[in-house]
Design an enzyme around this catalytic site. Structure first.
Site, mmCIF file in Angstrom:
data_model
loop_
_atom_site.group_PDB
_atom_site.id
_atom_site.type_symbol
_atom_site.label_atom_id
_atom_site.label_comp_id
_atom_site.label_asym_id
_atom_site.label_seq_id
_atom_site.Cartn_x
_atom_site.Cartn_y
_atom_site.Cartn_z
ATOM 1 N N ALA A 60 23.752 -37.234 -37.477
ATOM 2 C CA ALA A 60 23.996 -38.549 -36.874
ATOM 3 C C ALA A 60 22.791 -39.478 -36.982
ATOM 4 O O ALA A 60 22.955 -40.690 -37.082
ATOM 5 C CB ALA A 60 24.409 -38.381 -35.409
ATOM 6 N N GLU A 62 20.890 -39.829 -39.476
ATOM 7 C CA GLU A 62 20.831 -40.390 -40.830
ATOM 8 C C GLU A 62 21.925 -41.417 -41.096
ATOM 9 O O GLU A 62 21.855 -42.157 -42.078
ATOM 10 C CB GLU A 62 20.913 -39.270 -41.873
ATOM 11 C CG GLU A 62 19.683 -38.394 -41.939
ATOM 12 C CD GLU A 62 19.556 -37.387 -40.796
ATOM 13 O OE1 GLU A 62 18.419 -37.126 -40.364
ATOM 14 O OE2 GLU A 62 20.592 -36.874 -40.320
ATOM 15 N N CYS A 84 29.859 -36.355 -34.765
ATOM 16 C CA CYS A 84 30.091 -35.778 -33.438
ATOM 17 C C CYS A 84 28.819 -35.092 -32.966
ATOM 18 O O CYS A 84 28.226 -34.287 -33.685
ATOM 19 C CB CYS A 84 31.246 -34.775 -33.514
ATOM 20 S SG CYS A 84 31.613 -33.994 -31.936
ATOM 21 N N ILE A 85 28.418 -35.441 -31.754
ATOM 22 C CA ILE A 85 27.251 -34.829 -31.129
ATOM 23 C C ILE A 85 27.747 -34.142 -29.854
ATOM 24 O O ILE A 85 28.315 -34.800 -28.970
ATOM 25 C CB ILE A 85 26.181 -35.880 -30.778
ATOM 26 C CG1 ILE A 85 25.854 -36.740 -32.002
ATOM 27 C CG2 ILE A 85 24.923 -35.197 -30.237
ATOM 28 C CD1 ILE A 85 25.118 -38.030 -31.670
ATOM 29 N N THR A 90 19.234 -28.427 -24.867
ATOM 30 C CA THR A 90 17.953 -29.140 -24.877
ATOM 31 C C THR A 90 18.180 -30.645 -24.826
ATOM 32 O O THR A 90 19.303 -31.128 -24.901
ATOM 33 C CB THR A 90 17.154 -28.811 -26.158
ATOM 34 O OG1 THR A 90 17.834 -29.389 -27.275
ATOM 35 C CG2 THR A 90 17.014 -27.314 -26.354
ATOM 36 N N HIS A 92 17.528 -32.623 -27.117
ATOM 37 C CA HIS A 92 17.830 -33.116 -28.465
ATOM 38 C C HIS A 92 19.113 -33.944 -28.460
ATOM 39 O O HIS A 92 19.202 -34.968 -29.137
ATOM 40 C CB HIS A 92 17.955 -31.934 -29.436
ATOM 41 C CG HIS A 92 18.214 -32.339 -30.849
ATOM 42 N ND1 HIS A 92 17.279 -33.019 -31.601
ATOM 43 C CD2 HIS A 92 19.293 -32.169 -31.648
ATOM 44 C CE1 HIS A 92 17.776 -33.245 -32.806
ATOM 45 N NE2 HIS A 92 18.995 -32.739 -32.864
ATOM 46 N N ARG A 130 39.271 -36.568 -28.773
ATOM 47 C CA ARG A 130 38.869 -37.904 -29.213
ATOM 48 C C ARG A 130 39.047 -38.105 -30.719
ATOM 49 O O ARG A 130 39.295 -39.209 -31.178
ATOM 50 C CB ARG A 130 37.412 -38.160 -28.810
ATOM 51 C CG ARG A 130 37.304 -38.440 -27.319
ATOM 52 C CD ARG A 130 35.917 -38.174 -26.755
ATOM 53 N NE ARG A 130 35.880 -38.484 -25.331
ATOM 54 C CZ ARG A 130 36.382 -37.722 -24.378
ATOM 55 N NH1 ARG A 130 37.001 -36.591 -24.686
ATOM 56 N NH2 ARG A 130 36.310 -38.080 -23.111
#
Length: 184
Positions: A60, A62, A84-85, A90, A92, A130
Site C-alpha cells: 500500500a 507504493e 487491503c491493510i 504492531t 506498522h 468490503r
C-alpha cells in the site's frame, strides 16, 4: 450497527463526451481481496465506457508513488488505488494506513483524480465484506470516486482556458504599444 446495514446515497454515474482512461494500481498482498476489488473497479469503469490499465505494486505504501510516476510519465485521466491493510500486532498498521492515505490525499490536492479503495480493516471478515462486488463493493466505489473527479475536472478545466494573467512577454509589448510610436 454494521455499515453494511445502513442505507447510503450514491451519486448518479457520470457521463463523458470523450472516453476516459484510468490506471488501477493495486497492492495484491491479500490476493483474493485484491481480485475482488479489481473486479468491482473494472465493472464501474466499463459501465462508463472507460478503459483501464492495471499495475501491481508490492504494498500500500507504493501505491501513491506508482500513481505519481504514472501522472508524470503517462496520460491517464484518473487513478484507482486498491489494496487491503489488516491490523496486526504492531504499529506498522497505523503507519501504512496513515501514510498511504496521506500521500494519496496530497496527490489529489495537486489535481490528480484518485479514488482511494485501500481497505483499512481489523480482520479478514471485514475485508471480504468490503471487497465483494455483491457486498459493499469498495473497488467499484473507488472507481466511481475517480470517475466523478474526472467529470469535475473536465467540467471546470474547459472553463479555465484563456483565463488568467497576460504572459510577461506580452505585457512589455502592450506597454510599449500604449506609449505610441517611438521618436515621434
Amino acid at each position: 450497527m454494521m455499515a453494511a446495514s445502513v442505507e447510503h446515497y450514491t451519486l448518479e454515474r457520470p457521463t463523458f463526451d470523450k472516453p476516459v482512461k484510468l490506471l488501477i494500481v493495486v497492492a495484491p498482498y491479500y490476493k483474493d481481496i485484491a481480485d475482488q476489488l479489481i473486479a468491482g473497479a473494472r465493472a464501474e469503469i466499463e459501465a462508463c465506457d472507460g478503459t483501464h490499465d492495471l499495475i501491481e505494486v508490492p504494498g500500500a505504501l507504493e501505491v501513491p508513488t506508482a500513481i505519481g510516476i504514472a501522472e508524470r510519465m503517462s496520460n491517464f485521466d484518473g487513478y484507482v488505488a486498491l489494496g487491503c491493510i489488516i491490523r496486526g500486532e504492531t504499529t506498522h498498521y497505523d503507519t501504512v494506513c496513515n501514510d498511504s492515505s496521506r500521500a494519496l490525499s496530497l496527490l489529489g490536492l495537486q489535481g490528480l483524480c484518485i479514488g482511494n479503495g485501500i481497505l483499512t480493516v481489523e480482520n479478514m471478515l471485514q475485508a471480504e465484506a468490503r471487497a465483494q462486488a455483491a457486498g459493499q463493493n469498495k473497488g467499484g466505489g473507488a472507481a466511481a470516486a475517480a470517475l466523478h473527479l474526472i467529470a469535475l475536472s473536465r467540467k471546470w478545466g474547459a472553463a479555465r482556458k484563456g483565463v488568467g494573467f497576460v504572459p510577461a512577454r506580452d505585457e512589455y509589448q502592450i506597454a510599449a504599444d500604449s506609449k505610441g510610436p517611438k521618436n515621434a
